[in-house]
Design a protein around this motif. Structure first.
Motif, PDB file in Angstrom:
ATOM      1  N   GLY A  16       1.678 -12.289  18.103  1.00 16.55           N
ATOM      2  CA  GLY A  16       2.018 -13.138  19.239  1.00 16.55           C
ATOM      3  C   GLY A  16       1.082 -14.332  19.250  1.00 16.55           C
ATOM      4  O   GLY A  16       0.016 -14.307  18.637  1.00 16.55           O
ATOM      5  N   SER A  17       1.463 -15.377  19.931  1.00 16.48           N
ATOM      6  CA  SER A  17       0.639 -16.584  19.983  1.00 16.48           C
ATOM      7  C   SER A  17      -0.542 -16.382  20.937  1.00 16.48           C
ATOM      8  O   SER A  17      -0.484 -15.545  21.840  1.00 16.48           O
ATOM      9  N   PRO A  77       8.981 -16.031  13.177  1.00 14.93           N
ATOM     10  CA  PRO A  77       7.632 -16.586  13.395  1.00 14.93           C
ATOM     11  C   PRO A  77       7.608 -17.797  14.321  1.00 14.93           C
ATOM     12  O   PRO A  77       6.685 -17.935  15.122  1.00 14.93           O
ATOM     13  N   GLY A  78       8.596 -18.651  14.266  1.00 15.00           N
ATOM     14  CA  GLY A  78       8.623 -19.848  15.119  1.00 15.00           C
ATOM     15  C   GLY A  78       8.576 -19.513  16.598  1.00 15.00           C
ATOM     16  O   GLY A  78       7.682 -19.969  17.307  1.00 15.00           O
ATOM     17  N   PRO A  79       9.527 -18.711  17.094  1.00 11.79           N
ATOM     18  CA  PRO A  79       9.478 -18.339  18.510  1.00 11.79           C
ATOM     19  C   PRO A  79       8.215 -17.546  18.882  1.00 11.79           C
ATOM     20  O   PRO A  79       7.699 -17.699  19.991  1.00 11.79           O
ATOM     21  N   ALA A  80       7.725 -16.736  17.980  1.00 11.40           N
ATOM     22  CA  ALA A  80       6.493 -15.987  18.264  1.00 11.40           C
ATOM     23  C   ALA A  80       5.322 -16.951  18.431  1.00 11.40           C
ATOM     24  O   ALA A  80       4.517 -16.809  19.356  1.00 11.40           O
ATOM     25  N   LEU A  81       5.234 -17.953  17.563  1.00 12.50           N
ATOM     26  CA  LEU A  81       4.158 -18.948  17.666  1.00 12.50           C
ATOM     27  C   LEU A  81       4.305 -19.808  18.921  1.00 12.50           C
ATOM     28  O   LEU A  81       3.320 -20.306  19.454  1.00 12.50           O
ATOM     29  N   ALA A  82       5.533 -19.960  19.395  1.00 18.88           N
ATOM     30  CA  ALA A  82       5.779 -20.750  20.603  1.00 18.88           C
ATOM     31  C   ALA A  82       5.511 -19.952  21.881  1.00 18.88           C
ATOM     32  O   ALA A  82       5.613 -20.496  22.976  1.00 18.88           O
ATOM     33  N   THR A  84       7.191 -17.129  22.884  1.00 21.53           N
ATOM     34  CA  THR A  84       8.389 -16.507  23.444  1.00 21.53           C
ATOM     35  C   THR A  84       8.250 -14.995  23.575  1.00 21.53           C
ATOM     36  O   THR A  84       8.743 -14.403  24.525  1.00 21.53           O
ATOM     37  N   GLY A  85       7.607 -14.369  22.605  1.00 17.83           N
ATOM     38  CA  GLY A  85       7.458 -12.916  22.621  1.00 17.83           C
ATOM     39  C   GLY A  85       6.704 -12.450  21.404  1.00 17.83           C
ATOM     40  O   GLY A  85       6.348 -13.243  20.525  1.00 17.83           O
ATOM     41  N   LEU A  86       6.469 -11.156  21.355  1.00 20.85           N
ATOM     42  CA  LEU A  86       5.845 -10.555  20.176  1.00 20.85           C
ATOM     43  C   LEU A  86       6.902 -10.411  19.096  1.00 20.85           C
ATOM     44  O   LEU A  86       8.077 -10.171  19.386  1.00 20.85           O
ATOM     45  N   ALA A  87       6.487 -10.543  17.855  1.00 25.95           N
ATOM     46  CA  ALA A  87       7.404 -10.388  16.727  1.00 25.95           C
ATOM     47  C   ALA A  87       6.893  -9.276  15.813  1.00 25.95           C
ATOM     48  O   ALA A  87       5.685  -9.088  15.653  1.00 25.95           O
ATOM     49  N   TYR A  88       7.826  -8.558  15.228  1.00 22.73           N
ATOM     50  CA  TYR A  88       7.563  -7.466  14.286  1.00 22.73           C
ATOM     51  C   TYR A  88       8.057  -7.949  12.934  1.00 22.73           C
ATOM     52  O   TYR A  88       9.257  -8.072  12.711  1.00 22.73           O
ATOM     53  N   LEU A  89       7.122  -8.285  12.055  1.00 26.55           N
ATOM     54  CA  LEU A  89       7.449  -8.944  10.794  1.00 26.55           C
ATOM     55  C   LEU A  89       6.789  -8.241   9.621  1.00 26.55           C
ATOM     56  O   LEU A  89       5.955  -7.357   9.800  1.00 26.55           O
ATOM     57  N   PHE A  90       7.113  -8.690   8.424  1.00 24.43           N
ATOM     58  CA  PHE A  90       6.349  -8.263   7.255  1.00 24.43           C
ATOM     59  C   PHE A  90       5.018  -8.997   7.274  1.00 24.43           C
ATOM     60  O   PHE A  90       4.957 -10.197   7.576  1.00 24.43           O
ATOM     61  N   GLU A  91       3.978  -8.286   6.951  1.00 24.03           N
ATOM     62  CA  GLU A  91       2.630  -8.852   6.947  1.00 24.03           C
ATOM     63  C   GLU A  91       2.552 -10.120   6.097  1.00 24.03           C
ATOM     64  O   GLU A  91       1.919 -11.105   6.494  1.00 24.03           O
ATOM     65  N   ALA A  92       3.219 -10.122   4.954  1.00 24.10           N
ATOM     66  CA  ALA A  92       3.168 -11.281   4.062  1.00 24.10           C
ATOM     67  C   ALA A  92       3.733 -12.542   4.708  1.00 24.10           C
ATOM     68  O   ALA A  92       3.343 -13.651   4.358  1.00 24.10           O
ATOM     69  N   GLY A 101      -5.952 -17.745  12.684  1.00 24.06           N
ATOM     70  CA  GLY A 101      -6.032 -17.435  14.103  1.00 24.06           C
ATOM     71  C   GLY A 101      -4.780 -17.715  14.891  1.00 24.06           C
ATOM     72  O   GLY A 101      -4.761 -17.675  16.111  1.00 24.06           O
ATOM     73  N   ARG A 102      -3.725 -18.040  14.203  1.00 20.01           N
ATOM     74  CA  ARG A 102      -2.469 -18.352  14.863  1.00 20.01           C
ATOM     75  C   ARG A 102      -1.341 -17.829  14.018  1.00 20.01           C
ATOM     76  O   ARG A 102      -1.104 -18.379  12.967  1.00 20.01           O
ATOM     77  N   PRO A 103      -0.677 -16.807  14.335  1.00 18.59           N
ATOM     78  CA  PRO A 103      -0.691 -16.021  15.556  1.00 18.59           C
ATOM     79  C   PRO A 103      -1.791 -14.959  15.559  1.00 18.59           C
ATOM     80  O   PRO A 103      -2.517 -14.804  14.584  1.00 18.59           O
ATOM     81  N   VAL A 104      -1.860 -14.217  16.678  1.00 20.43           N
ATOM     82  CA  VAL A 104      -2.819 -13.134  16.841  1.00 20.43           C
ATOM     83  C   VAL A 104      -2.112 -11.824  16.507  1.00 20.43           C
ATOM     84  O   VAL A 104      -0.995 -11.589  16.971  1.00 20.43           O
TER      85      VAL A 104
END
Length: 154
Positions: A16-17, A77-82, A84-92, A101-104
């Motif tokens: 999340g951002s 990643p875009g909405p998460a950085l903005a 909007t909410g937490l995102a569940y992504l691949f670490e890579a 430091g962006r995102p956290v």
């Protein structure tokens, strides 16, 4: 069966951002995600996928909710950085941005590694001529497999 590794191990990341965490608490357990705005992932079949976690042999699957539901992880990643909410992504997908430091990243201890992608085929006998070329192509398109990864038979 012959199993050919096509890349390295994979791992999920919940991010999340910094602005998001000014409004919402950082979760310390997956169950807390139910009370936080998250970015859901919907597959082409219309299924909203739960977020899966594991720690100490305990597996947890959490159905998340939030202001946004997307059909492509590459868009998340875009909405998460903005914020909007937490995102569940691949670490890579977020490794470089997290290092800056962006995102956290949160719940890292709940995101274990799992095997990467493999190509399976039935036998080395009567191997179609195009299959070795296809395997080489796939390996070239993916990051190199970790040291010690080898072709295995099952």
């Amino acid at each position: 069966m012959i199993a050919v590794p096509l890349g390295p191990r994979q791992r999920s990341a919940v991010v999340g951002s910094p602005e998001y965490f000014e409004r919402w608490p950082k979760p310390t357990a997956p169950q807390q995600l139910r009370d936080l705005p998250c970015i859901a992932y919907r597959s082409d079949g219309g299924i909203i996928h739960p977020w899966e976690f594991e720690r100490g042999g305990v597996a947890v699957s959490i159905a998340v909710d939030g202001p946004l539901c997307m059909t492509g992880q590459d868009l998340m990643p875009g909405p998460a950085l903005a914020g909007t909410g937490l995102a569940y992504l691949f670490e890579a997908q977020v490794e470089a941005a997290v290092a800056e430091g962006r995102p956290v990243r949160v719940l890292e201890d709940w995101c274990p590694y799992y095997p990467g992608f493999y190509l399976y085929y039935p036998s080395r006998r009567q191997l179609p001529l195009v299959l070795p070329a296809f395997v080489d192509f796939c390996r070239g398109a993916a990051p190199a497999a970790p040291a010690g990864a080898a072709v295995t038979s099952r």
